[in-house]
Design an enzyme around this catalytic site. Structure first.
Site, short mmCIF file in Angstrom:
data_model
loop_
_atom_site.label_atom_id
_atom_site.label_comp_id
_atom_site.label_asym_id
_atom_site.label_seq_id
_atom_site.Cartn_x
_atom_site.Cartn_y
_atom_site.Cartn_z
N CYS A 2 -12.17 4.44 72.46
CA CYS A 2 -13.53 3.98 72.24
C CYS A 2 -14.53 5.03 72.74
O CYS A 2 -14.33 5.62 73.80
CB CYS A 2 -13.84 2.66 72.94
SG CYS A 2 -12.77 1.33 72.42
N ARG A 27 -12.12 9.48 69.81
CA ARG A 27 -11.74 8.47 70.80
C ARG A 27 -11.36 7.13 70.17
O ARG A 27 -10.91 6.22 70.86
CB ARG A 27 -12.90 8.25 71.77
CG ARG A 27 -13.37 9.49 72.47
CD ARG A 27 -14.53 9.19 73.38
NE ARG A 27 -14.10 8.42 74.51
CZ ARG A 27 -13.64 8.91 75.65
NH1 ARG A 27 -13.56 10.21 75.80
NH2 ARG A 27 -13.26 8.13 76.62
N TRP A 74 -11.49 1.76 69.29
CA TRP A 74 -10.03 1.80 69.15
C TRP A 74 -9.56 0.44 69.64
O TRP A 74 -9.66 0.12 70.82
CB TRP A 74 -9.45 2.92 70.00
CG TRP A 74 -7.97 3.09 69.84
CD1 TRP A 74 -7.34 3.82 68.87
CD2 TRP A 74 -6.94 2.55 70.67
NE1 TRP A 74 -5.98 3.74 69.04
CE2 TRP A 74 -5.70 2.96 70.14
CE3 TRP A 74 -6.93 1.73 71.80
CZ2 TRP A 74 -4.48 2.61 70.69
CZ3 TRP A 74 -5.71 1.37 72.36
CH2 TRP A 74 -4.51 1.83 71.80
N ASN A 100 -15.96 0.32 76.94
CA ASN A 100 -14.70 1.05 76.79
C ASN A 100 -13.84 0.69 77.99
O ASN A 100 -14.27 0.86 79.12
CB ASN A 100 -15.00 2.56 76.76
CG ASN A 100 -13.74 3.40 76.81
OD1 ASN A 100 -12.68 2.96 76.37
ND2 ASN A 100 -13.86 4.60 77.33
N GLY A 101 -12.64 0.18 77.74
CA GLY A 101 -11.76 -0.21 78.84
C GLY A 101 -11.15 -1.57 78.54
O GLY A 101 -11.17 -2.02 77.38
N GLU A 472 8.50 17.87 71.16
CA GLU A 472 7.10 18.04 70.77
C GLU A 472 6.97 18.21 69.25
O GLU A 472 6.06 17.66 68.63
CB GLU A 472 6.52 19.25 71.52
CG GLU A 472 5.10 19.63 71.17
CD GLU A 472 4.06 18.55 71.44
OE1 GLU A 472 4.40 17.52 72.05
OE2 GLU A 472 2.91 18.74 71.01
N LYS A 476 4.76 15.71 66.95
CA LYS A 476 3.68 16.17 66.06
C LYS A 476 3.87 15.59 64.66
O LYS A 476 2.93 15.10 64.04
CB LYS A 476 3.65 17.71 65.96
CG LYS A 476 3.17 18.45 67.16
CD LYS A 476 1.68 18.37 67.43
CE LYS A 476 1.28 17.20 68.25
NZ LYS A 476 1.39 17.21 69.65
N GLU A 479 3.24 11.65 64.59
CA GLU A 479 1.90 11.09 64.80
C GLU A 479 0.93 11.39 63.67
O GLU A 479 0.02 10.61 63.45
CB GLU A 479 1.33 11.46 66.17
CG GLU A 479 1.04 12.88 66.42
CD GLU A 479 0.51 13.14 67.83
OE1 GLU A 479 -0.01 12.22 68.48
OE2 GLU A 479 0.60 14.29 68.28
N HIS A 495 26.97 13.14 70.26
CA HIS A 495 27.19 11.87 70.97
C HIS A 495 26.51 10.70 70.27
O HIS A 495 26.27 9.67 70.87
CB HIS A 495 26.70 11.99 72.41
CG HIS A 495 27.41 13.08 73.16
ND1 HIS A 495 28.72 12.99 73.53
CD2 HIS A 495 26.98 14.31 73.55
CE1 HIS A 495 29.08 14.11 74.14
NE2 HIS A 495 28.05 14.92 74.16
N LYS A 594 -7.62 9.99 70.75
CA LYS A 594 -7.38 11.21 71.52
C LYS A 594 -7.23 10.94 73.01
O LYS A 594 -6.37 11.48 73.67
CB LYS A 594 -8.55 12.16 71.27
CG LYS A 594 -8.44 13.48 71.99
CD LYS A 594 -7.47 14.37 71.28
CE LYS A 594 -7.25 15.68 72.00
NZ LYS A 594 -5.97 16.29 71.58
O1 M6R Z 1 -5.17 13.91 77.60
P1 M6R Z 1 -3.71 13.82 77.96
O2 M6R Z 1 -3.02 15.14 77.90
O3 M6R Z 1 -3.47 13.12 79.25
O4 M6R Z 1 -3.09 12.92 76.81
C1 M6R Z 1 -1.76 12.52 76.85
C2 M6R Z 1 -1.31 11.96 75.52
O5 M6R Z 1 -2.04 10.82 75.19
C3 M6R Z 1 -1.43 12.98 74.39
O6 M6R Z 1 -0.72 14.14 74.67
C4 M6R Z 1 -0.91 12.38 73.07
O7 M6R Z 1 0.46 12.20 73.15
C5 M6R Z 1 -1.28 13.27 71.89
N1 M6R Z 1 -1.65 12.46 70.77
C6 M6R Z 1 -0.17 14.14 71.44
O8 M6R Z 1 -0.47 14.91 70.34
#
Ligand code: M6R
Length: 599
Positions: A2, A27, A74, A100-101, A472, A476, A479, A495, A594
């Site tokens: 948010c 956000r 969000w 927000n929260g 990672e 990527k 997501e 395994h 984000k």
């Molecule tokens: O701001 P941060 O690095 O603490 O965020 C952590 C995760 O929310 C962030 O890395 C998230 O997994 C991303 N969408 C990955 O691309």
């Protein structure tokens, strides 16, 4: 999670609010709304979907209000809908809030308020704030907000207004808020980019702060009413840094910015024979390192474990921040707790940091956003200086985090009295150039993306330092393209996961040459024997893999400690181009945001 913006000034608030919301869209983007004070009335618009929908609705109106609040959502409580979109109102449409929260005790508060005659419109937790403020309103918004917050459990970045008071009242607990100080205008927002076009002078609110804002100025108090003195800071961010600069998406721009962001994280930190960091800690007492983070930052934490254990020789534990905070961890003053976070606002990481500190650990933050909460709460820190990362999928922050962890390990080794190998220092100096060279794989990756965009599952494999890179790469792809992908240590597939391998399962293997290359080669053979298609990331001189793999992506040869930084670049590009080829909104992947400031 948010985005909030509020404005009090001489200009039309609607234009400033919409512009700010667009900059906060990273956000959250499932619905947006705004509310203005016009002639002692509250005028409100809400739309489902991105801010552009709200902008379209507002553009058709002639809105003259000079005080207003806005929100991009969000969803946590309640589906994305106009009813659940913020702002939320009291029964008489005199009070509006954006939040927000999460209000954790909202059910109990809602029941109480309903029993007192309040009528609720939405399924959100946030709406209780508007009704609670109404309950206490006796002519002073400041007083009503203070009384309401005394009953609230949970987290909030809150901004409230009243139809007959030309002011905003804002409060913060665990969700970021900044005040922007302009000439005869004051802004309040979740983050700096929202107001950067108007002012660079900001005040970072702290937990427990209450701000009372009008066009002439602001006051900050605690919830007991005591005036507080908070510094105005000048932010070192330019508008240019938060524009797409001709790239189709922020994510692609940020991938291509990596030569520069790597140069930034290294700048001033390497001398002839050592690493320069200014850390404020008692190194001699540390017997163990604990790293906690989430998502991509957790992957760099895993790489940090390999680097720190090998280079420094101390045991390192890596935790998901969300697990650490609730598992009664054994922590003592002999531990160094490292929090890694791009945003510095991730609720779980912040809570883990607080938990570790309360148990006596020293703390260190590896953070990108300057002035963020994690950065403010740690004993020592290493800023990444990677520049704003706006794409929801983290890219340049990841490579900068690994670089910072390597710098930390080398720094620590030198402090312990060992010489640092000149070769690694030299390679670090050339890292930005090597990253630039790696990006030359771009056109090759575009072709591969075309070929593989319709596959439904992917495996990513790597060993040692490159196992977290496999995780990672898979994250990527998941997501932003919504393709199911898993990362595994290469040897682990026999395994279980190898049962999935057939001609419909592309397997991306991190096969750059190192001590474990021959073993990785055997894993590739096992996949080929089962009809799997192998896309191998190789460095230029590793012939055996070249012969076996179906597709190759070439990257430059680097020291193994730097290999995760280089090897992840083609994986970022592959995920990006597959998602783009599928026509997906790369910078706004579904269900994500984000900055994850709720649990
Ligand atoms: O701001 P941060 O690095 O603490 O965020 C952590 C995760 O929310 C962030 O890395 C998230 O997994 C991303 N969408 C990955 O691309």
């Amino acid at each position: 999670m948010c985005g909030i913006i509020g404005y009090c000034g001489q200009h039309r608030a609607s234009e400033i609010l919409i512009e700010g919301l667009k900059r906060l869209e990273y956000r959250g983007y499932d619905s947006a709304g705004l509310c203005l004070v016009e002639n002692n009335n509250l005028v409100c618009y809400k739309r489902v979907g991105p801010v552009a929908h709200l902008e379209e609705a507002v553009a058709r109106q002639d809105l003259g209000g000079h005080v207003g609040i806005a929100h991009t959502r969000w969803a946590t409580h309640g589906i994305p809908s106009e009813v659940n979109a913020h702002p939320h109102f009291d029964c008489h449409h005199q009070i509006a809030i954006v939040h927000n929260g999460i209000i954790e005790n909202y059910q109990a508060l809602k029941e109480l308020l309903i029993s007192e005659g309040h009528i609720f419109s939405s399924e959100t937790d946030s709406e209780v704030l508007a009704h609670l403020i109404e309950k206490f309103y006796k002519g002073s918004l400041e007083e009503a907000v203070t009384k309401a917050l005394a009953l609230v459990e949970g987290s909030y970045g809150l901004v409230a207004l009243h139809a007959s008071e030309n002011k905003l009242v804002a409060a913060r607990r665990s969700s970021p808020l900044i005040i922007g100080v302009g000439q005869d205008e004051i802004f309040i927002a979740s983050d700096v980019p929202a107001i950067l076009n108007h002012t660079k002078d900001v005040v970072y609110l702290q937990d427990g702060d209450l701000a009372i804002i009008d066009s002439k100025g602001y006051q900050i108090k605690n919830l007991a009413g005591k005036l507080l003195d908070r510094q105005v800071e000048e932010v070192k961010l330019s508008m240019e840094q938060i524009e797409k600069k001709g790239y189709k998406h922020f994510m692609l721009k940020e991938i291509f910015e990596q030569p520069q962001s790597l140069a930034n994280v290294l700048a001033g930190r390497i001398t002839d024979n050592q690493i320069k960091l200014s850390l404020n800690w008692h190194r001699e007492v540390i017997q163990r390192i604990i790293i906690a983070a989430c998502g991509t930052s957790w992957h760099s934490a895993l790489i940090g474990k390999y680097l720190l254990e090998e280079i420094v020789g101390l045991p390192v534990e890596v935790d998901y921040a969300s697990e650490f905070r609730y598992r009664h961890p054994l922590v003592s003053s002999h531990d160094l707790f490292i929090a890694i976070s791009q945003s510095g606002e991730t609720a779980d990481t912040l809570a883990a940091l607080r938990e570790a500190r309360s148990r006596g650990a020293q703390s260190l933050g590896i953070v990108n956003v300057v002035g963020s909460t994690v950065a403010r709460e740690v004993d020592s820190g290493i800023y990444l200086h990677a520049g704003p990362e706006i794409g929801v999928a983290s890219t340049k922050a990841f490579t900068a985090q690994i670089t910072a962890l390597l710098l930390l390990a080398l720094y620590w080794r030198h402090e312990a009295g060992y010489e640092i190998d000149k070769k690694i220092l030299n390679e670090l100096r050339h890292l930005p150039t090597v990253a630039e060279k790696t990006l030359e794989a771009n056109s090759q990756v575009i072709e591969l993306a075309q070929r593989f965009m319709n596959f439904e599952n992917f495996l990513y494999l790597g060993r040692g330092l490159n196992f977290p890179v496999a995780l990672e790469g898979a994250l990527k792809l998941k997501e932003i393209s919504y393709i199911h992908a898993e990362g595994y240590p290469a040897a682990e597939i026999k395994h279980g996961p190898i049962a999935l391998v057939d001609e419909n399962m592309p397997v991306v293997v991190l096969a750059t040459k190192n001590d474990l290359s021959d073993k990785t080669l055997s894993n590739i053979q096992e996949i080929k024997a089962r009809g799997g298609q192998v896309i191998a990331i190789v460095d230029q001189d590793y012939e055996p893999v070249k012969k076996l793999a179906d597709y190759l992506i070439k990257v430059p040869v680097v020291h193994v400690w730097l290999s995760p930084i280089i090897n992840v670049i083609p994986l970022q590009l592959l995920a990006y181009y597959i998602a783009d080829a599928k026509g997906l909104d790369v910078d706004r992947p579904r269900n994500l945001a984000k900055s994850v400031t709720v649990e």
